[in-house]
Design an enzyme around this catalytic site. Sequence first.
Site, mmCIF file in Angstrom:
data_model
loop_
_atom_site.group_PDB
_atom_site.id
_atom_site.type_symbol
_atom_site.label_atom_id
_atom_site.label_comp_id
_atom_site.label_asym_id
_atom_site.label_seq_id
_atom_site.Cartn_x
_atom_site.Cartn_y
_atom_site.Cartn_z
ATOM 1 N N SER A 198 -30.349 6.292 20.784
ATOM 2 C CA SER A 198 -29.056 5.908 21.327
ATOM 3 C C SER A 198 -29.036 4.402 21.540
ATOM 4 O O SER A 198 -29.947 3.837 22.151
ATOM 5 C CB SER A 198 -28.847 6.630 22.660
ATOM 6 O OG SER A 198 -27.646 6.213 23.243
ATOM 7 N N HIS A 200 -27.268 2.299 23.373
ATOM 8 C CA HIS A 200 -27.079 1.612 24.664
ATOM 9 C C HIS A 200 -28.345 1.561 25.511
ATOM 10 O O HIS A 200 -28.346 0.973 26.586
ATOM 11 C CB HIS A 200 -25.898 2.203 25.443
ATOM 12 C CG HIS A 200 -26.136 3.532 26.095
ATOM 13 N ND1 HIS A 200 -26.398 3.646 27.437
ATOM 14 C CD2 HIS A 200 -26.140 4.785 25.600
ATOM 15 C CE1 HIS A 200 -26.541 4.936 27.732
ATOM 16 N NE2 HIS A 200 -26.390 5.648 26.639
ATOM 17 N N THR A 236 -13.775 9.302 11.661
ATOM 18 C CA THR A 236 -13.840 7.904 11.218
ATOM 19 C C THR A 236 -15.017 7.191 11.871
ATOM 20 O O THR A 236 -15.182 7.258 13.094
ATOM 21 C CB THR A 236 -12.516 7.186 11.564
ATOM 22 O OG1 THR A 236 -11.454 7.902 10.927
ATOM 23 C CG2 THR A 236 -12.525 5.736 11.092
ATOM 24 N N CYS A 323 -27.849 10.985 35.141
ATOM 25 C CA CYS A 323 -27.111 12.239 34.992
ATOM 26 C C CYS A 323 -27.271 13.114 36.233
ATOM 27 O O CYS A 323 -26.442 13.963 36.489
ATOM 28 C CB CYS A 323 -27.597 13.005 33.777
ATOM 29 S SG CYS A 323 -27.981 11.947 32.397
HETATM 30 C C1 LIG Z 1 -29.908 8.391 27.873
HETATM 31 C C2 LIG Z 1 -30.705 9.479 27.286
HETATM 32 C C3 LIG Z 1 -30.109 10.479 26.498
HETATM 33 C C4 LIG Z 1 -28.614 10.560 26.295
HETATM 34 O O1 LIG Z 1 -28.156 9.555 25.438
HETATM 35 P P1 LIG Z 1 -26.595 9.212 25.409
HETATM 36 O O2 LIG Z 1 -26.459 8.257 24.286
HETATM 37 O O3 LIG Z 1 -26.263 8.615 26.720
HETATM 38 O O4 LIG Z 1 -25.881 10.492 25.142
HETATM 39 C C5 LIG Z 1 -30.907 11.444 25.946
HETATM 40 N N1 LIG Z 1 -32.234 11.428 26.130
HETATM 41 C C6 LIG Z 1 -32.853 10.491 26.869
HETATM 42 C C7 LIG Z 1 -34.319 10.521 27.015
HETATM 43 C C8 LIG Z 1 -32.107 9.489 27.471
HETATM 44 O O5 LIG Z 1 -32.719 8.568 28.214
#
Ligand SMILES: *Cc1c(COP(=O)(O)O)cnc(C)c1O
Length: 383
Positions: A198, A200, A236, A323
Amino acid sequence: MIYADNAATTAINPKALEAMLPFMTQCFGNASSTHEMGQRASQAMTKARMAIARCLGASPHEISFTSGGTESDNQAILSAAALGRNTCKTHIITSAFEHHAVLNTMKKLETDGFEITYLDIHSDGVIRPEQIAEHITPSTCLVSVMAANNETGTIQPVAEIGGICRRHHVIFHTDAVQAVGHIPVDVHEQQIDMLSMSAHKFGGPKGIGVLYARKDIPLINLLEGGSQERGKRPGTENIPAIVGMAAALEDACERMDESQKYLIPLRNRLTDELLKLPGAILNGDYDKRLPGHINFCFQGGNSESMLLLLNQQGICASAGSACTAGSMEPDHVLLALGRSPELAGTSLRLTLSESITPNDIDVIVQAVTDTLRIIQNDCFANQ
Ligand SMILES: *Cc1c(COP(=O)(O)O)cnc(C)c1O
Protein backbone atom coordinates in the site's frame (compact mmCIF):
# COMPACT_ATOMS: atom_id res chain seq x y z
CA MET A 1 3.94 18.84 16.31
CA ILE A 2 5.94 15.62 16.33
CA TYR A 3 4.46 12.93 14.10
CA ALA A 4 5.32 9.47 15.42
CA ASP A 5 2.51 7.50 13.79
CA ASN A 6 4.04 6.51 10.47
CA ALA A 7 2.70 2.96 10.68
CA ALA A 8 -0.79 4.46 10.37
CA THR A 9 0.13 6.57 7.39
CA THR A 10 3.04 8.63 6.09
CA ALA A 11 3.40 12.14 4.71
CA ILE A 12 3.58 12.27 0.94
CA ASN A 13 7.12 12.11 -0.42
CA PRO A 14 7.76 15.43 -2.27
CA LYS A 15 9.10 13.50 -5.27
CA ALA A 16 5.86 11.51 -5.40
CA LEU A 17 3.77 14.67 -5.21
CA GLU A 18 5.79 16.28 -7.96
CA ALA A 19 5.40 13.21 -10.17
CA MET A 20 1.63 13.17 -9.58
CA LEU A 21 0.72 16.78 -10.31
CA PRO A 22 0.96 16.73 -14.13
CA PHE A 23 -1.45 13.78 -14.24
CA MET A 24 -4.08 15.83 -12.45
CA THR A 25 -3.54 18.96 -14.54
CA GLN A 26 -2.19 18.96 -18.11
CA CYS A 27 -2.23 15.22 -18.58
CA PHE A 28 -5.46 14.01 -17.00
CA GLY A 29 -6.52 11.55 -19.71
CA ASN A 30 -8.21 8.19 -19.20
CA ALA A 31 -5.64 5.46 -19.82
CA SER A 32 -8.20 3.54 -21.89
CA SER A 33 -8.68 6.41 -24.37
CA THR A 34 -6.96 6.00 -27.73
CA HIS A 35 -6.13 9.70 -28.16
CA GLU A 36 -2.84 11.35 -27.30
CA MET A 37 -3.94 12.41 -23.80
CA GLY A 38 -5.11 8.90 -22.94
CA GLN A 39 -2.03 7.29 -24.36
CA ARG A 40 0.24 9.48 -22.28
CA ALA A 41 -1.61 8.35 -19.18
CA SER A 42 -1.36 4.75 -20.30
CA GLN A 43 2.39 5.08 -20.92
CA ALA A 44 2.88 6.60 -17.46
CA MET A 45 1.07 3.62 -15.97
CA THR A 46 3.25 1.18 -17.92
CA LYS A 47 6.37 2.95 -16.68
CA ALA A 48 5.10 2.90 -13.10
CA ARG A 49 4.29 -0.80 -13.34
CA MET A 50 7.80 -1.52 -14.60
CA ALA A 51 9.39 0.53 -11.83
CA ILE A 52 7.37 -1.19 -9.12
CA ALA A 53 8.09 -4.63 -10.59
CA ARG A 54 11.81 -3.82 -10.60
CA CYS A 55 11.71 -2.74 -6.93
CA LEU A 56 10.02 -6.03 -5.94
CA GLY A 57 11.97 -8.37 -8.19
CA ALA A 58 8.78 -9.20 -10.12
CA SER A 59 7.72 -8.98 -13.77
CA PRO A 60 5.47 -6.08 -14.79
CA HIS A 61 2.59 -8.40 -15.77
CA GLU A 62 2.59 -9.82 -12.24
CA ILE A 63 1.74 -6.39 -10.80
CA SER A 64 -1.86 -5.24 -10.58
CA PHE A 65 -3.08 -1.98 -9.12
CA THR A 66 -5.67 -1.99 -6.35
CA SER A 67 -7.11 0.54 -3.93
CA GLY A 68 -4.60 -0.42 -1.22
CA GLY A 69 -3.49 -3.05 1.24
CA THR A 70 -6.99 -4.08 2.26
CA GLU A 71 -8.13 -4.83 -1.26
CA SER A 72 -4.89 -6.62 -2.14
CA ASP A 73 -5.19 -8.84 0.93
CA ASN A 74 -8.80 -9.71 0.08
CA GLN A 75 -8.11 -10.44 -3.57
CA ALA A 76 -4.99 -12.50 -2.84
CA ILE A 77 -6.59 -14.68 -0.20
CA LEU A 78 -9.88 -15.18 -2.02
CA SER A 79 -8.01 -16.04 -5.23
CA ALA A 80 -5.88 -18.67 -3.51
CA ALA A 81 -8.98 -20.02 -1.76
CA ALA A 82 -10.86 -20.31 -5.07
CA LEU A 83 -7.95 -22.24 -6.55
CA GLY A 84 -7.89 -24.43 -3.44
CA ARG A 85 -11.57 -25.15 -3.65
CA ASN A 86 -11.20 -26.28 -7.27
CA THR A 87 -8.72 -28.91 -6.12
CA CYS A 88 -10.56 -29.80 -2.88
CA LYS A 89 -7.93 -28.13 -0.73
CA THR A 90 -9.70 -26.09 1.89
CA HIS A 91 -7.11 -25.65 4.64
CA ILE A 92 -5.34 -22.31 5.16
CA ILE A 93 -2.56 -21.36 7.57
CA THR A 94 -2.21 -17.82 8.84
CA SER A 95 -1.05 -16.14 12.03
CA ALA A 96 -3.06 -14.80 14.94
CA PHE A 97 -1.55 -11.33 14.55
CA GLU A 98 -2.38 -10.50 10.95
CA HIS A 99 -4.05 -7.25 9.96
CA HIS A 100 -7.86 -7.33 10.04
CA ALA A 101 -7.89 -7.22 6.24
CA VAL A 102 -6.46 -10.74 6.41
CA LEU A 103 -8.16 -11.97 9.60
CA ASN A 104 -11.66 -10.92 8.57
CA THR A 105 -11.22 -12.43 5.11
CA MET A 106 -10.23 -15.68 6.84
CA LYS A 107 -13.36 -15.45 9.00
CA LYS A 108 -15.47 -15.15 5.88
CA LEU A 109 -13.77 -18.22 4.41
CA GLU A 110 -14.39 -20.12 7.65
CA THR A 111 -18.13 -19.61 7.24
CA ASP A 112 -17.64 -20.85 3.67
CA GLY A 113 -16.28 -24.20 4.85
CA PHE A 114 -12.55 -23.50 4.96
CA GLU A 115 -10.50 -24.68 7.90
CA ILE A 116 -8.13 -21.99 9.14
CA THR A 117 -5.11 -22.61 11.36
CA TYR A 118 -4.06 -19.50 13.31
CA LEU A 119 -0.42 -19.88 14.30
CA ASP A 120 0.62 -18.85 17.79
CA ILE A 121 3.14 -16.06 17.96
CA HIS A 122 6.31 -16.50 19.96
CA SER A 123 6.52 -13.94 22.80
CA ASP A 124 9.19 -12.03 20.84
CA GLY A 125 6.60 -11.36 18.11
CA VAL A 126 8.36 -13.54 15.54
CA ILE A 127 6.90 -16.68 13.94
CA ARG A 128 9.14 -19.72 13.77
CA PRO A 129 9.23 -21.20 10.24
CA GLU A 130 9.00 -24.74 11.71
CA GLN A 131 5.48 -23.84 12.88
CA ILE A 132 4.45 -23.57 9.23
CA ALA A 133 6.00 -26.90 8.26
CA GLU A 134 4.28 -28.63 11.18
CA HIS A 135 0.83 -27.47 10.13
CA ILE A 136 0.94 -27.98 6.36
CA THR A 137 -1.27 -30.90 5.30
CA PRO A 138 -2.12 -32.28 1.83
CA SER A 139 -5.24 -30.11 1.88
CA THR A 140 -3.41 -26.82 2.60
CA CYS A 141 -3.96 -24.36 -0.26
CA LEU A 142 -2.51 -21.18 1.23
CA VAL A 143 -0.14 -19.82 3.85
CA SER A 144 -0.60 -16.12 4.60
CA VAL A 145 1.89 -14.54 6.99
CA MET A 146 2.70 -10.85 7.09
CA ALA A 147 6.24 -9.63 6.35
CA ALA A 148 6.30 -7.17 9.25
CA ASN A 149 3.67 -6.58 11.89
CA ASN A 150 1.94 -3.21 11.89
CA GLU A 151 1.66 -2.99 15.67
CA THR A 152 4.86 -4.48 17.08
CA GLY A 153 6.97 -3.83 13.99
CA THR A 154 8.49 -7.30 14.23
CA ILE A 155 9.92 -8.71 11.01
CA GLN A 156 8.96 -12.26 10.06
CA PRO A 157 11.24 -14.87 8.44
CA VAL A 158 9.59 -14.47 5.04
CA ALA A 159 12.28 -16.18 2.96
CA GLU A 160 12.27 -19.28 5.18
CA ILE A 161 8.48 -19.47 5.12
CA GLY A 162 8.59 -19.01 1.34
CA GLY A 163 11.06 -21.88 1.02
CA ILE A 164 8.89 -24.21 3.08
CA CYS A 165 5.77 -23.35 1.08
CA ARG A 166 7.56 -23.81 -2.24
CA ARG A 167 8.79 -27.27 -1.19
CA HIS A 168 5.22 -28.25 -0.23
CA HIS A 169 3.67 -26.64 -3.34
CA VAL A 170 1.51 -24.37 -1.20
CA ILE A 171 0.81 -20.77 -2.25
CA PHE A 172 2.52 -18.23 0.02
CA HIS A 173 0.93 -14.81 0.41
CA THR A 174 2.49 -12.09 2.50
CA ASP A 175 0.93 -8.83 3.62
CA ALA A 176 4.03 -6.69 3.12
CA VAL A 177 2.28 -3.36 3.65
CA GLN A 178 4.60 -2.38 6.52
CA ALA A 179 7.71 -3.88 4.96
CA VAL A 180 7.81 -2.58 1.39
CA GLY A 181 9.95 0.55 1.12
CA HIS A 182 11.35 0.04 4.62
CA ILE A 183 13.21 -3.27 4.49
CA PRO A 184 14.38 -5.31 1.48
CA VAL A 185 11.60 -7.28 -0.20
CA ASP A 186 12.26 -9.45 -3.26
CA VAL A 187 9.52 -11.82 -4.34
CA HIS A 188 11.92 -14.02 -6.26
CA GLU A 189 14.61 -14.38 -3.59
CA GLN A 190 12.07 -14.77 -0.80
CA GLN A 191 9.90 -17.18 -2.83
CA ILE A 192 6.76 -15.11 -2.36
CA ASP A 193 3.81 -16.11 -4.57
CA MET A 194 1.48 -13.25 -3.68
CA LEU A 195 2.18 -9.96 -1.96
CA SER A 196 0.11 -6.99 -0.81
CA MET A 197 1.43 -3.46 -0.52
CA SER A 198 0.00 0.00 0.00
CA ALA A 199 1.48 3.31 -1.13
CA HIS A 200 0.52 5.46 1.86
CA LYS A 201 2.77 3.45 4.18
CA PHE A 202 5.94 4.49 2.30
CA GLY A 203 5.39 8.08 1.25
CA GLY A 204 2.89 7.50 -1.55
CA PRO A 205 -0.72 8.67 -1.74
CA LYS A 206 -3.63 6.97 0.02
CA GLY A 207 -6.08 4.72 -1.79
CA ILE A 208 -3.60 2.96 -4.06
CA GLY A 209 -1.78 -0.32 -3.69
CA VAL A 210 -0.46 -3.32 -5.52
CA LEU A 211 -1.24 -6.98 -5.58
CA TYR A 212 1.70 -8.98 -6.86
CA ALA A 213 0.67 -12.46 -7.98
CA ARG A 214 3.09 -14.92 -9.59
CA LYS A 215 2.22 -15.26 -13.26
CA ASP A 216 0.66 -18.73 -13.04
CA ILE A 217 -1.75 -17.83 -10.22
CA PRO A 218 -5.16 -16.80 -11.60
CA LEU A 219 -6.90 -13.99 -9.74
CA ILE A 220 -10.60 -13.83 -8.99
CA ASN A 221 -12.56 -10.60 -9.45
CA LEU A 222 -13.77 -8.64 -6.45
CA LEU A 223 -15.50 -6.26 -8.88
CA GLU A 224 -17.09 -6.72 -12.29
CA GLY A 225 -16.70 -4.10 -14.99
CA GLY A 226 -14.37 -3.13 -17.81
CA SER A 227 -11.15 -4.67 -19.02
CA GLN A 228 -8.68 -2.69 -16.90
CA GLU A 229 -5.93 -4.72 -15.21
CA ARG A 230 -6.70 -7.58 -17.62
CA GLY A 231 -10.29 -7.57 -16.43
CA LYS A 232 -9.31 -8.57 -12.91
CA ARG A 233 -9.63 -5.13 -11.39
CA PRO A 234 -12.03 -3.04 -13.48
CA GLY A 235 -12.53 0.69 -13.07
CA THR A 236 -10.69 3.71 -14.48
CA GLU A 237 -7.12 3.59 -13.26
CA ASN A 238 -6.00 6.24 -10.80
CA ILE A 239 -3.02 7.39 -12.82
CA PRO A 240 -1.81 10.20 -10.49
CA ALA A 241 -1.81 7.79 -7.54
CA ILE A 242 -0.14 5.01 -9.54
CA VAL A 243 2.60 7.39 -10.71
CA GLY A 244 3.01 8.75 -7.17
CA MET A 245 3.26 5.26 -5.70
CA ALA A 246 6.00 4.30 -8.16
CA ALA A 247 7.97 7.48 -7.45
CA ALA A 248 7.66 7.00 -3.69
CA LEU A 249 8.72 3.36 -3.91
CA GLU A 250 11.72 4.06 -6.13
CA ASP A 251 12.87 6.78 -3.75
CA ALA A 252 12.30 4.64 -0.66
CA CYS A 253 14.22 1.72 -2.16
CA GLU A 254 17.08 3.90 -3.36
CA ARG A 255 17.50 5.50 0.04
CA MET A 256 16.74 2.44 2.17
CA ASP A 257 20.28 1.92 3.51
CA GLU A 258 20.74 5.58 4.27
CA SER A 259 17.35 5.79 5.93
CA GLN A 260 18.03 2.72 8.07
CA LYS A 261 21.39 4.13 9.13
CA TYR A 262 19.63 7.24 10.34
CA LEU A 263 16.56 5.68 11.93
CA ILE A 264 17.86 2.58 13.71
CA PRO A 265 20.17 4.40 16.15
CA LEU A 266 17.41 6.91 16.95
CA ARG A 267 14.90 4.09 17.43
CA ASN A 268 17.33 2.24 19.69
CA ARG A 269 18.01 5.33 21.76
CA LEU A 270 14.29 5.94 22.19
CA THR A 271 13.80 2.28 23.14
CA ASP A 272 16.63 2.35 25.67
CA GLU A 273 15.32 5.54 27.28
CA LEU A 274 11.75 4.27 27.49
CA LEU A 275 12.94 0.95 28.93
CA LYS A 276 14.20 2.90 31.95
CA LEU A 277 10.67 4.07 32.79
CA PRO A 278 8.73 2.32 35.57
CA GLY A 279 6.71 -0.69 34.38
CA ALA A 280 8.06 -0.48 30.81
CA ILE A 281 7.93 -3.63 28.67
CA LEU A 282 9.04 -3.64 25.05
CA ASN A 283 6.65 -5.56 22.79
CA GLY A 284 8.50 -7.69 20.26
CA ASP A 285 12.15 -8.44 19.68
CA TYR A 286 14.60 -5.56 20.21
CA ASP A 287 16.38 -5.98 16.86
CA LYS A 288 14.09 -7.91 14.51
CA ARG A 289 11.88 -4.90 13.95
CA LEU A 290 11.21 -2.22 11.36
CA PRO A 291 13.75 0.62 11.40
CA GLY A 292 11.45 3.21 12.98
CA HIS A 293 9.02 1.04 14.91
CA ILE A 294 8.59 0.81 18.69
CA ASN A 295 5.77 -0.65 20.78
CA PHE A 296 5.68 -0.65 24.58
CA CYS A 297 3.35 -1.63 27.39
CA PHE A 298 3.56 0.35 30.62
CA GLN A 299 2.27 -1.41 33.72
CA GLY A 300 -0.19 0.86 35.48
CA GLY A 301 -0.59 2.90 32.28
CA ASN A 302 -3.61 3.36 30.06
CA SER A 303 -3.36 3.76 26.30
CA GLU A 304 -6.23 6.18 25.87
CA SER A 305 -5.10 8.59 28.57
CA MET A 306 -1.50 8.40 27.44
CA LEU A 307 -2.43 9.25 23.86
CA LEU A 308 -4.58 12.15 25.05
CA LEU A 309 -1.79 13.58 27.19
CA LEU A 310 0.83 13.07 24.49
CA ASN A 311 -1.46 14.74 21.98
CA GLN A 312 -1.74 17.75 24.31
CA GLN A 313 2.04 17.91 24.24
CA GLY A 314 2.05 17.93 20.44
CA ILE A 315 2.96 14.28 19.90
CA CYS A 316 0.99 12.09 17.50
CA ALA A 317 1.30 8.49 18.64
CA SER A 318 -0.91 5.44 18.62
CA ALA A 319 -1.94 2.58 20.86
CA GLY A 320 -1.77 -0.03 18.14
CA SER A 321 -3.39 -0.13 14.77
CA ALA A 322 -5.36 2.89 13.64
CA CYS A 323 -8.17 0.51 12.79
CA THR A 324 -8.72 -0.47 16.43
CA ALA A 325 -8.18 2.99 17.93
CA GLY A 326 -11.54 4.20 19.16
CA SER A 327 -12.71 0.70 19.98
CA MET A 328 -11.70 -0.45 23.41
CA GLU A 329 -11.26 -4.10 22.46
CA PRO A 330 -7.92 -5.37 23.77
CA ASP A 331 -5.48 -5.37 20.93
CA HIS A 332 -5.45 -8.79 19.17
CA VAL A 333 -1.77 -8.51 18.28
CA LEU A 334 -0.62 -7.98 21.86
CA LEU A 335 -2.92 -10.75 23.07
CA ALA A 336 -1.36 -13.01 20.43
CA LEU A 337 2.05 -12.21 21.93
CA GLY A 338 0.76 -13.44 25.28
CA ARG A 339 0.10 -10.08 26.94
CA SER A 340 -2.85 -10.04 29.37
CA PRO A 341 -5.88 -8.00 28.25
CA GLU A 342 -5.10 -5.56 31.05
CA LEU A 343 -1.49 -5.06 29.99
CA ALA A 344 -2.52 -4.88 26.32
CA GLY A 345 -4.62 -1.85 27.28
CA THR A 346 -1.47 0.07 28.25
CA SER A 347 0.28 -0.10 24.89
CA LEU A 348 1.95 2.79 23.12
CA ARG A 349 3.18 2.61 19.54
CA LEU A 350 5.71 5.14 18.27
CA THR A 351 6.62 4.86 14.60
CA LEU A 352 9.27 7.22 13.31
CA SER A 353 10.13 8.52 9.86
CA GLU A 354 13.24 10.29 8.66
CA SER A 355 11.66 13.64 9.45
CA ILE A 356 12.17 12.93 13.15
CA THR A 357 15.18 14.75 14.66
CA PRO A 358 17.44 13.68 17.53
CA ASN A 359 15.90 16.53 19.53
CA ASP A 360 12.41 15.16 18.85
CA ILE A 361 13.52 11.92 20.50
CA ASP A 362 14.42 13.84 23.68
CA VAL A 363 11.05 15.61 23.57
CA ILE A 364 9.21 12.30 23.19
CA VAL A 365 11.12 10.70 26.07
CA GLN A 366 10.33 13.65 28.34
CA ALA A 367 6.67 13.69 27.31
CA VAL A 368 6.22 9.96 27.90
CA THR A 369 8.00 10.25 31.24
CA ASP A 370 5.72 13.10 32.36
CA THR A 371 2.62 11.35 31.03
CA LEU A 372 3.40 8.15 32.87
CA ARG A 373 4.10 10.02 36.09
CA ILE A 374 0.59 11.48 35.96
CA ILE A 375 -1.20 8.28 34.96
CA GLN A 376 0.67 5.82 37.12
CA ASN A 377 0.16 8.13 40.14
CA ASP A 378 -3.55 8.19 39.42
CA CYS A 379 -3.54 4.45 39.15
CA PHE A 380 -1.80 3.97 42.46
CA ALA A 381 -3.96 6.64 44.21
CA ASN A 382 -7.08 4.75 43.12
CA GLN A 383 -5.97 1.49 44.65
C1 LIG B 1 -2.22 -0.32 6.68
C2 LIG B 1 -2.19 -1.79 6.56
C3 LIG B 1 -3.10 -2.47 5.74
C4 LIG B 1 -4.24 -1.77 5.04
O1 LIG B 1 -3.79 -1.01 3.96
P1 LIG B 1 -4.74 0.11 3.34
O2 LIG B 1 -4.02 0.56 2.13
O3 LIG B 1 -4.88 1.16 4.36
O4 LIG B 1 -6.03 -0.57 3.00
C5 LIG B 1 -2.99 -3.83 5.63
N1 LIG B 1 -2.02 -4.50 6.27
C6 LIG B 1 -1.12 -3.89 7.06
C7 LIG B 1 -0.06 -4.68 7.71
C8 LIG B 1 -1.17 -2.51 7.22
O5 LIG B 1 -0.28 -1.91 8.01
